[in-house]
Design a protein around this motif. Structure first.
Motif, PDB file in Angstrom:
ATOM      1  N   ALA A 159      30.671  44.443  76.482  1.00  0.00           N
ATOM      2  CA  ALA A 159      31.725  43.861  76.711  1.00  0.00           C
ATOM      3  C   ALA A 159      31.123  42.140  76.506  1.00  0.00           C
ATOM      4  O   ALA A 159      29.841  41.801  76.867  1.00  0.00           O
ATOM      5  N   TYR A 160      32.099  41.362  75.947  1.00  0.00           N
ATOM      6  CA  TYR A 160      31.641  39.865  75.685  1.00  0.00           C
ATOM      7  C   TYR A 160      32.575  39.078  76.693  1.00  0.00           C
ATOM      8  O   TYR A 160      33.836  39.087  76.599  1.00  0.00           O
ATOM      9  N   THR A 161      32.074  37.990  77.434  1.00  0.00           N
ATOM     10  CA  THR A 161      32.930  37.078  78.041  1.00  0.00           C
ATOM     11  C   THR A 161      33.008  36.125  77.213  1.00  0.00           C
ATOM     12  O   THR A 161      32.041  35.560  76.342  1.00  0.00           O
ATOM     13  N   LEU A 162      34.426  35.560  77.019  1.00  0.00           N
ATOM     14  CA  LEU A 162      34.913  34.617  76.008  1.00  0.00           C
ATOM     15  C   LEU A 162      35.223  33.306  76.884  1.00  0.00           C
ATOM     16  O   LEU A 162      35.709  33.434  77.704  1.00  0.00           O
ATOM     17  N   SER A 163      34.832  32.295  76.175  1.00  0.00           N
ATOM     18  CA  SER A 163      35.101  31.079  76.731  1.00  0.00           C
ATOM     19  C   SER A 163      35.579  29.994  75.584  1.00  0.00           C
ATOM     20  O   SER A 163      34.923  30.040  74.475  1.00  0.00           O
ATOM     21  N   PHE A 164      36.430  29.101  75.911  1.00  0.00           N
ATOM     22  CA  PHE A 164      36.676  28.018  74.658  1.00  0.00           C
ATOM     23  C   PHE A 164      36.909  26.857  75.621  1.00  0.00           C
ATOM     24  O   PHE A 164      37.020  26.499  76.827  1.00  0.00           O
ATOM     25  N   GLY A 165      36.878  25.611  74.804  1.00  0.00           N
ATOM     26  CA  GLY A 165      36.868  24.266  75.267  1.00  0.00           C
ATOM     27  C   GLY A 165      37.273  23.394  74.100  1.00  0.00           C
ATOM     28  O   GLY A 165      37.392  23.752  72.868  1.00  0.00           O
ATOM     29  N   PHE A 166      37.303  22.283  74.438  1.00  0.00           N
ATOM     30  CA  PHE A 166      37.864  21.316  73.344  1.00  0.00           C
ATOM     31  C   PHE A 166      37.121  19.978  73.547  1.00  0.00           C
ATOM     32  O   PHE A 166      36.713  19.297  74.522  1.00  0.00           O
ATOM     33  N   GLU A 167      37.173  19.120  72.471  1.00  0.00           N
ATOM     34  CA  GLU A 167      36.505  17.891  72.258  1.00  0.00           C
ATOM     35  C   GLU A 167      37.423  16.957  71.426  1.00  0.00           C
ATOM     36  O   GLU A 167      37.919  17.207  70.473  1.00  0.00           O
ATOM     37  N   ALA A 168      37.721  15.963  72.135  1.00  0.00           N
ATOM     38  CA  ALA A 168      38.815  14.894  71.589  1.00  0.00           C
ATOM     39  C   ALA A 168      38.238  14.168  70.278  1.00  0.00           C
ATOM     40  O   ALA A 168      37.286  13.729  70.369  1.00  0.00           O
ATOM     41  N   GLY A 169      39.272  14.179  69.351  1.00  0.00           N
ATOM     42  CA  GLY A 169      39.060  13.363  68.134  1.00  0.00           C
ATOM     43  C   GLY A 169      39.066  11.848  68.370  1.00  0.00           C
ATOM     44  O   GLY A 169      39.252  11.463  69.625  1.00  0.00           O
ATOM     45  N   PRO A 170      39.067  11.330  67.310  1.00  0.00           N
ATOM     46  CA  PRO A 170      39.125   9.895  67.571  1.00  0.00           C
ATOM     47  C   PRO A 170      40.636   9.376  68.210  1.00  0.00           C
ATOM     48  O   PRO A 170      41.441   9.905  67.959  1.00  0.00           O
ATOM     49  N   PRO A 171      40.645   8.388  68.776  1.00  0.00           N
ATOM     50  CA  PRO A 171      41.867   7.977  69.670  1.00  0.00           C
ATOM     51  C   PRO A 171      42.932   7.696  68.623  1.00  0.00           C
ATOM     52  O   PRO A 171      42.621   7.241  67.470  1.00  0.00           O
ATOM     53  N   GLY A 172      44.227   8.125  69.055  1.00  0.00           N
ATOM     54  CA  GLY A 172      45.195   7.759  68.094  1.00  0.00           C
ATOM     55  C   GLY A 172      45.553   8.914  67.044  1.00  0.00           C
ATOM     56  O   GLY A 172      46.393   8.806  66.266  1.00  0.00           O
ATOM     57  N   GLU A 173      44.597   9.843  67.015  1.00  0.00           N
ATOM     58  CA  GLU A 173      44.737  10.864  65.980  1.00  0.00           C
ATOM     59  C   GLU A 173      44.884  12.084  66.388  1.00  0.00           C
ATOM     60  O   GLU A 173      44.147  12.500  67.594  1.00  0.00           O
ATOM     61  N   SER A 174      45.629  13.058  66.036  1.00  0.00           N
ATOM     62  CA  SER A 174      45.962  14.169  66.528  1.00  0.00           C
ATOM     63  C   SER A 174      44.859  15.349  65.975  1.00  0.00           C
ATOM     64  O   SER A 174      45.209  16.578  65.810  1.00  0.00           O
ATOM     65  N   LEU A 175      43.676  15.016  66.408  1.00  0.00           N
ATOM     66  CA  LEU A 175      42.573  16.109  65.810  1.00  0.00           C
ATOM     67  C   LEU A 175      41.801  16.241  67.348  1.00  0.00           C
ATOM     68  O   LEU A 175      41.392  15.440  68.131  1.00  0.00           O
ATOM     69  N   LEU A 176      41.532  17.646  67.130  1.00  0.00           N
ATOM     70  CA  LEU A 176      40.696  18.102  68.265  1.00  0.00           C
ATOM     71  C   LEU A 176      39.691  19.202  67.789  1.00  0.00           C
ATOM     72  O   LEU A 176      39.740  19.766  66.826  1.00  0.00           O
ATOM     73  N   LYS A 177      38.599  19.245  68.573  1.00  0.00           N
ATOM     74  CA  LYS A 177      37.403  20.418  68.312  1.00  0.00           C
ATOM     75  C   LYS A 177      37.570  21.354  69.030  1.00  0.00           C
ATOM     76  O   LYS A 177      37.412  21.068  70.145  1.00  0.00           O
ATOM     77  N   VAL A 178      37.869  22.436  68.439  1.00  0.00           N
ATOM     78  CA  VAL A 178      38.012  23.678  69.408  1.00  0.00           C
ATOM     79  C   VAL A 178      36.621  24.481  69.364  1.00  0.00           C
ATOM     80  O   VAL A 178      36.041  24.857  68.265  1.00  0.00           O
ATOM     81  N   ILE A 179      35.980  24.704  70.377  1.00  0.00           N
ATOM     82  CA  ILE A 179      34.661  25.573  70.500  1.00  0.00           C
ATOM     83  C   ILE A 179      35.161  26.765  71.117  1.00  0.00           C
ATOM     84  O   ILE A 179      35.654  26.968  72.048  1.00  0.00           O
ATOM     85  N   GLY A 180      34.523  27.804  70.430  1.00  0.00           N
ATOM     86  CA  GLY A 180      34.548  29.252  71.039  1.00  0.00           C
ATOM     87  C   GLY A 180      33.425  29.698  71.210  1.00  0.00           C
ATOM     88  O   GLY A 180      32.487  29.745  70.376  1.00  0.00           O
ATOM     89  N   ARG A 181      33.205  30.659  72.441  1.00  0.00           N
ATOM     90  CA  ARG A 181      31.804  30.949  72.966  1.00  0.00           C
ATOM     91  C   ARG A 181      32.192  32.629  73.229  1.00  0.00           C
ATOM     92  O   ARG A 181      32.951  32.597  74.244  1.00  0.00           O
TER      93      ARG A 181
END
Lengths: 454, 302
Positions: free
Chosen positions: A110-132
């Motif tokens: 079994a693998y425990t899954l987790s994810f989180g986000f890192e905001a992109g530049p202000p005013g842009e609809s960009l996000l970094k999605v991290i999965g572990r």
């Protein structure tokens, strides 16, 4: 010929000894064979298993990242609640891969899954999605990708605290708009309100004729007041000061666009999309923190987001006591929330609301015994019939103590009478980020997928 | 009388001993078992050694194959969205020819550049590029380094090739990222070139075949994901007859997804071209890999 019983017994004992001997020898040979084969097989299995588990880890990490994208797209979830690496979201159900062990029994890893986000530049609809993904034995992997969010709001939807399809007329009262964070002396690089070029209705004159606010932002001395004067907006010390901005708590930055229906300027999805959800999937609408007010606003006491604490970053000071630019953004009614106060509203700072109102005119948003209206997010008001004509005649003469933090949109003409509304822009209020609003799609950006090294 | 006594004696003692026949049978069976056991033991020991040797050969083949698959999967990573935009601006659409995949192609075949379905599709040398963190060292010549210890994001290149039946690999900063002289790490670099190192031993395994093949590519309009060359409903029909060569023109941005096949065949002997004959202990690997990052070609400024 006498058959003695002890001789028979001895022969039986002899035959048993041979059997035991052969069985023992065969057993030893069998053990030796099994041991040899087991050693070889175990080595092979270890090699295969190591390769296999490394692949598994990557697959599991990809699954974690995919779940992160789904989480972003499918509800009113806000990325701000799960910033990486301080507050990752752990998926409740671990991901299991079946394993057939040496005994032929099927177990699982079994693998425990987790994810989180890192905001992109202000005013842009960009996000970094991290999965572990991480297994109990320490195997795992981490992958990430930048994604582009298809937000419900257009990128420019929050640029101005007030947007009017037609013309604005502040006929009486002294409504306040706090549009800018950074004080400026004689220049304006922000927008207090957008408006169209012409009247959409006959609210202040002939429909189709150009908006007429007079000259400058003060009353025209010795002249008849313009049909759509705006000098009372942000004006608290009328006539006692001189100079362009002296009368104002904050100068007015007006911007004009080409006119027409405001819906496509504010939203990325069509009215049909909204109406389909409204009729067929009301729960989905609620999940996205979108409200539909049909012809009337619910009582302020029914505001759904209760128990919020007013942030220290938005201070309350009384207007007029300090001239702009020293004044600070505030709702300045008695009873308005102050830093640390608990309040109820439609929308929160983390999950702002989107409210669509349709009616024959504007709703009554005035103070009631159950409280005042406080909206954090976007309030879009349009006509009940043929809203795409942007021909709503909105007379806001009952908006006493109405507090709007975000953007107020009137798909028609707006006339403010007597009672004051107050608007704090999305930028001043800390919600100038369309990523905080509902997301209707998440798209991976090619060229940005990577294996995290840590 | 005496004979009777002996008979009687023998009769009395024979019950407790073995007859000659019994002894012969026992010895025959015992010998058979001992022989079988010895043979089995020798065979097992030999088999274990064979298994060990086979595992060692397999590991020598599978390790670089797995590493190549990982690199192909990572190929084309350009960094943050801002870095990606900057890369696209400086490599495509500003004087570069249409179809050009930029200065750091995600995957290059030999010296023929980025593979296309209409061009080079198979190679025994592949170069894979993606952005990684580089810690600068004094005088390392990497562009963008502001001094020893500083960290920059630069393209790295990873190479795999077959030379004299030995697999070789290289890894390092992409030659295009050096401001001065860059190490020679291209496919045609001579065997003694430092960046290329053998990853298999000829004494253990004879690599007969190593090929990387582009077996499929899907070119789509970068703006609307319509597949080029397939007419459809608007707006896709606009590009119904457009090929890769139009990508990067003033009208067309492209997004290219590719699928590669890696084939490796090796065996312990030192005779060439034996894979088709299925020699003993042949190791045959056929793997498929797809870069997670699509190739992007930006439309030129109009």
């Amino acid at each position: 010929m006498t058959l003695c019983w002890w001789r028979l017994g001895a022969r039986r004992a002899q035959q048993g000894a041979y059997t035991i001997f052969f069985v023992a020898v065969l057993g030893l040979l069998t053990l030796l064979a099994v041991r040899s084969m087991t050693t070889s097989t175990v080595n092979s299995v270890r090699l295969t298993s190591n390769t296999h588990s490394a692949t598994e880890g990557f697959l599991a990490a990809e699954e974690a990242m995919a779940q992160g994208m789904e989480w972003l797209a499918s509800s009113s979830n806000s990325y701000t609640t799960h910033l990486w690496p301080s507050a990752p979201h752990t998926v409740a159900t671990p991901l299991s891969f079946p394993i057939v062990n040496m005994g032929g029994q099927t177990t699982s890893r079994a693998y425990t899954l987790s994810f989180g986000f890192e905001a992109g530049p202000p005013g842009e609809s960009l996000l970094k999605v991290i999965g572990r993904a991480a297994s109990s034995t320490g195997q795992g992997a981490t992958v990430s990708q930048w994604v582009s969010l298809n937000t419900l709001l257009q990128p420019s939807a929050l640029d101005a605290p007030l947007v009017v399809a037609g013309c604005l007329n502040v006929a009486s009262g002294t409504p306040d708009i706090y549009a800018d964070l950074v004080p400026h002396n004689d220049t304006l690089d922000y927008i207090t309100y957008y408006r169209g070029p012409t009247r959409r209705t006959a609210l202040n004159g002939t429909a189709g004729s150009p908006c007429d606010e007079g000259t400058g932002s003060q009353p025209e001395e010795g002249a008849a007041e313009a049909p759509e004067s705006i000098w009372r907006l942000n004006s608290h010390l009328v006539g006692t000061q001189s100079g362009r901005f002296a009368n104002s708590a904050e100068p007015i930055g007006l911007s004009q666009y080409s006119g027409g229906d405001l819906w496509p300027r504010i939203f990325t999805e069509s009215r049909d999309w909204f109406d389909d959800l409204r009729v067929n999937q009301p729960n989905a609408l609620a999940d996205m923190n979108i409200y539909y007010w049909n012809g009337a606003a619910p009582a302020p006491g029914s505001a759904p987001d209760t128990g919020q604490t007013w942030p220290n970053t938005i201070q309350k000071r009384s207007n007029g006591s300090t001239q702009w630019p020293n004044n600070t953004a505030t709702f300045d009614y008695g009873g308005a929330p102050q830093p640390g106060d608990t309040f109820s509203a439609w929308g929160t700072f983390a999950n702002p609301a989107v409210i669509i109102y349709r009616g024959a005119g504007c709703p009554n948003l005035g103070f009631q015994s159950s409280g005042s209206y406080i909206i954090i997010g976007v309030l879009y008001i349009e006509g009940a019939s043929n809203p795409e004509n942007a021909a709503l005649a909105c007379t806001a003469d009952e908006w006493q103590r109405f507090m709007m933090l975000g953007t107020l949109i009137i798909n028609g003409d707006l006339k403010i009478l007597k009672k004051n509304l107050e608007i704090i822009s999305a930028e001043v209020g800390g919600i100038y980020d369309t990523k905080l609003f509902p997301v209707t799609g998440v798209y991976g950006t090619a060229g940005t997928w990577k294996v995290q090294e840590n | 009388m005496q004979l009777k006594g002996v008979r009687s004696l023998i009769a009395g003692k024979a019950v407790w001993g073995f007859s000659l026949t019994e002894l012969m049978v026992a010895i025959a069976i015992g010998s058979f078992i001992a022989l079988a056991g010895t043979t089995f033991y020798v065979t097992t020991v030999g088999s274990s050694k064979d298994v060990y040797d086979a595992a060692a050969r397999t590991e020598q083949i599978y390790s670089p194959a797995a590493s190549l698959l990982d690199d192909i999967r990572r190929a084309g990573y350009r960094g943050t969205p801002a870095a990606l935009s900057s890369y696209l601006l400086t490599t495509q659409g500003f004087g570069a020819s249409a179809g050009d995949e930029g200065d750091f192609p995600a995957i290059e075949f030999g010296t023929s550049g980025a593979p296309t379905m209409s061009g080079a599709t198979t190679t025994d040398c592949v170069l894979v590029s993606y952005v990684q963190q580089h810690t600068c060292a004094a005088g390392d010549g990497v562009a963008g380094c502001a001094g020893a210890g500083t960290v920059v994001q630069v393209h790295h290149r990873f190479g795999y090739r077959l030379r004299n039946h030995v697999l070789e690999a290289t890894a390092g900063v992409h030659p295009g990222e050096y401001s001065g002289g860059a190490p020679v790490s291209g496919c045609t670099a001579p065997p003694a070139t430092a960046p290329w190192v053998p990853v298999t031993r000829l004494g253990d395994v004879f690599v007969d075949t190593f090929t990387v093949e582009l077996i499929n590519e899907n070119i789509a309009d970068g703006d609307n994901d319509c597949v080029l060359g397939v007419a459809g409903a608007a707006p896709c029909d606009t590009y119904g007859n457009t090929s890769l060569q139009a990508c990067g023109s003033t009208a067309l941005s492209c997004r290219i997804d590719r699928l590669y096949k890696v084939t490796l065949c090796a065996y312990p002997k030192s005779i060439d071209n034996q894979c088709a004959n299925d020699p003993d202990d042949k190791i045959y690997v056929e793997l498929y890999a797809k870069p997670r990052n699509a190739v992007l070609i930006q439309a030129a400024a109009s």
